[in-house]
Design a protein around this motif. Sequence first.
Motif, PDB file in Angstrom:
ATOM      1  N   VAL A  26       4.077  -7.168  -8.750  1.00 19.50           N
ATOM      2  CA  VAL A  26       3.799  -6.962  -7.330  1.00 19.50           C
ATOM      3  C   VAL A  26       3.894  -8.275  -6.557  1.00 19.50           C
ATOM      4  O   VAL A  26       4.569  -8.371  -5.518  1.00 19.50           O
ATOM      5  CB  VAL A  26       2.410  -6.330  -7.146  1.00 19.50           C
ATOM      6  N   VAL A  69      -4.475  -0.586  -2.942  1.00 18.66           N
ATOM      7  CA  VAL A  69      -3.124  -0.111  -3.255  1.00 18.66           C
ATOM      8  C   VAL A  69      -2.323   0.096  -1.974  1.00 18.66           C
ATOM      9  O   VAL A  69      -1.161  -0.300  -1.875  1.00 18.66           O
ATOM     10  CB  VAL A  69      -3.182   1.196  -4.076  1.00 18.66           C
ATOM     11  N   VAL A 120       2.263  -1.051  -8.461  1.00 18.14           N
ATOM     12  CA  VAL A 120       1.083  -1.384  -7.655  1.00 18.14           C
ATOM     13  C   VAL A 120      -0.096  -0.473  -7.994  1.00 18.14           C
ATOM     14  O   VAL A 120      -1.263  -0.865  -7.870  1.00 18.14           O
ATOM     15  CB  VAL A 120       1.426  -1.321  -6.149  1.00 18.14           C
ATOM     16  N   LEU A 162      -1.389  -3.339  -0.502  1.00 20.30           N
ATOM     17  CA  LEU A 162      -0.351  -4.006  -1.281  1.00 20.30           C
ATOM     18  C   LEU A 162       1.003  -3.333  -1.071  1.00 20.30           C
ATOM     19  O   LEU A 162       2.024  -4.014  -0.927  1.00 20.30           O
ATOM     20  CB  LEU A 162      -0.715  -4.007  -2.763  1.00 20.30           C
ATOM     21  N   ARG A 163       1.009  -1.999  -1.038  1.00 20.11           N
ATOM     22  CA  ARG A 163       2.273  -1.293  -0.802  1.00 20.11           C
ATOM     23  C   ARG A 163       2.830  -1.636   0.583  1.00 20.11           C
ATOM     24  O   ARG A 163       4.040  -1.798   0.756  1.00 20.11           O
ATOM     25  CB  ARG A 163       2.069   0.219  -0.926  1.00 20.11           C
TER      26      ARG A 163
END
Length: 584
Positions: free
Chosen positions: A312, A91, A126, A94-95
Amino acid sequence: MNSRELYLRLLQNVLPYWRTFALSIVSMVALAATEPLFPALMKPLLDNGFVNRNIQMTWLVPVALIGLFLLRGLLTYAGSYAIAWVGNKVVMDLRDQMFRKIIALPIPYYDNSSTGALISKVVYDVGQVTAAATSAITVLVRDSLTIVGLLGWMLYLNWKLTLVSLVIAPIVAFIVKAFSGRLRAMSREAQRSMGNITQVLEETIGCNKVVKVFGGQEYEAKRFFDANNQVRRYNMKQTIAAAASVPLVQFFAAVALAVIIYIAIEQSSADQTTVGGFVSFITAMLMLLTPLKRLTGVNESMQRGLAAAESVFELIDQESEPDSGAETLPRAIGRVEFRDLGLTYRPEESPALDGISLIIEPGETIALVGPSGSGKTSLVNLIPRFYHPTSGQLLIDGHNVEHIRLSDLRANIAVVSQDVTLFNDTVAANIAYGVMRGANEAEIVAAAEAAHAMEFILRMPQGLQTLIGENGVRLSGGQRQRLAIARAILKNAPILILDEATSALDTESERHVQAALETLMEGRTTIVIAHRLSTIERADRIVVLQKGRIAEIGSHSELLERKGIYAHLYHIQFAQEHLPQAGV
């Protein structure tokens, strides 16, 4: 992408942490493998404890059960912690990818996107991906193996043994209560940290032009990384508390179970229970219900995660702002030339600019005037390459801006607009923003003094280190404007764009701001957009735009003598400004 492609792409984000992920899988497989050990212990218990009345078995099996559940507790903790660590890392990565993409997106993308939708993608969507990328696999592996080894029917339970099992309820309640406080506190901190992420996002998205012009991309990325990492840490603290409570409850349940087994054996001696009822109780209590419940929900979380993954990856796959320029521009002299320039935002719309030809000499002050929609803002937005002309050329010192490296181009431009952009940081950090963040205090003070800002900064509680609130909410309009001017002075760019920098201010604030602007404009090529024509009378030239074309060019006095568009606009404003006095 179809579900398979989405899932494979999700797993690519897990690969950097494959060792920890493998640990979680091994732990879950081992946990599932311990399930058949329980019925295996039932055989010697039934054969020797109930039938043959073997006294040694009455304590050997309970001890073995306690050991089994201790092992299961350790495996559960290791598997839960490992998979949560991987999930939170995925996470976070991805963020970080999404945020870096956001600050690299071109301006037209912001024009066509909702800020709330972008924030939702990063903050919420996400988070839904984790279940599909990590948790679902472990549930499938662990619970599928568990259910395969556990076939049986739920039978009516021995009520006396049930009463004994209820003795554990107060202990479980105490454990839950003890960990609830910790979990609630960590949840609260995690929510607060999530607010920090949202704040950085809102500021960076809303202030994207300032971030780009002043080179603040890396600074904002660092701010976001710190806030993002803080959320991850609190999430892990929640996981530790939640994961620790499970083996503790299971351990005390195992102790209660050992007592139940002992009592059940004693009951069998008195013919008060049957072997079948005892086995049914154990099976129903421990084995079947929980894995079945988890498996029924795994498809829902999987589909939710895949849907979030589409959102995403849609953002991550957006084209970044193009930077194909190869020419360097260390410090511009400040000559700006528009050659037959045209701009059309969409093919179905009329041109925003059409055939603009204009040369601005170094150090010259040019004012752009005209009715709303005439193309003033569109014209100045082409200079820092927020948009690209659809025809013609824009040159700085003879270099086509399309061929200049983006960082070099924007290093030579400063912008001060009516809508001042400030960050929830100190006064000093707002002045020395982006590429100027390495400036020392003396340089910051000099810029603030030149902007006529030190007189109110010195009255603040911590001076330059005072936090000014979101977008400078604790400051007046004139004070906010002067901080923006100080930022531009510190940058010391040779090309200056002033977009309604003194509008909507009271007379006293306008006096200070106008004085600061005069200091800022010295020796710079300045392009001023103004609706209040009285503020541009001293401009070297005034360019009147109408419907995307240049209608008139000249000095204030020259344009008034022509009695054209500018003279008409000027006289209308003059009459409006003096209307209140006439009515007194």
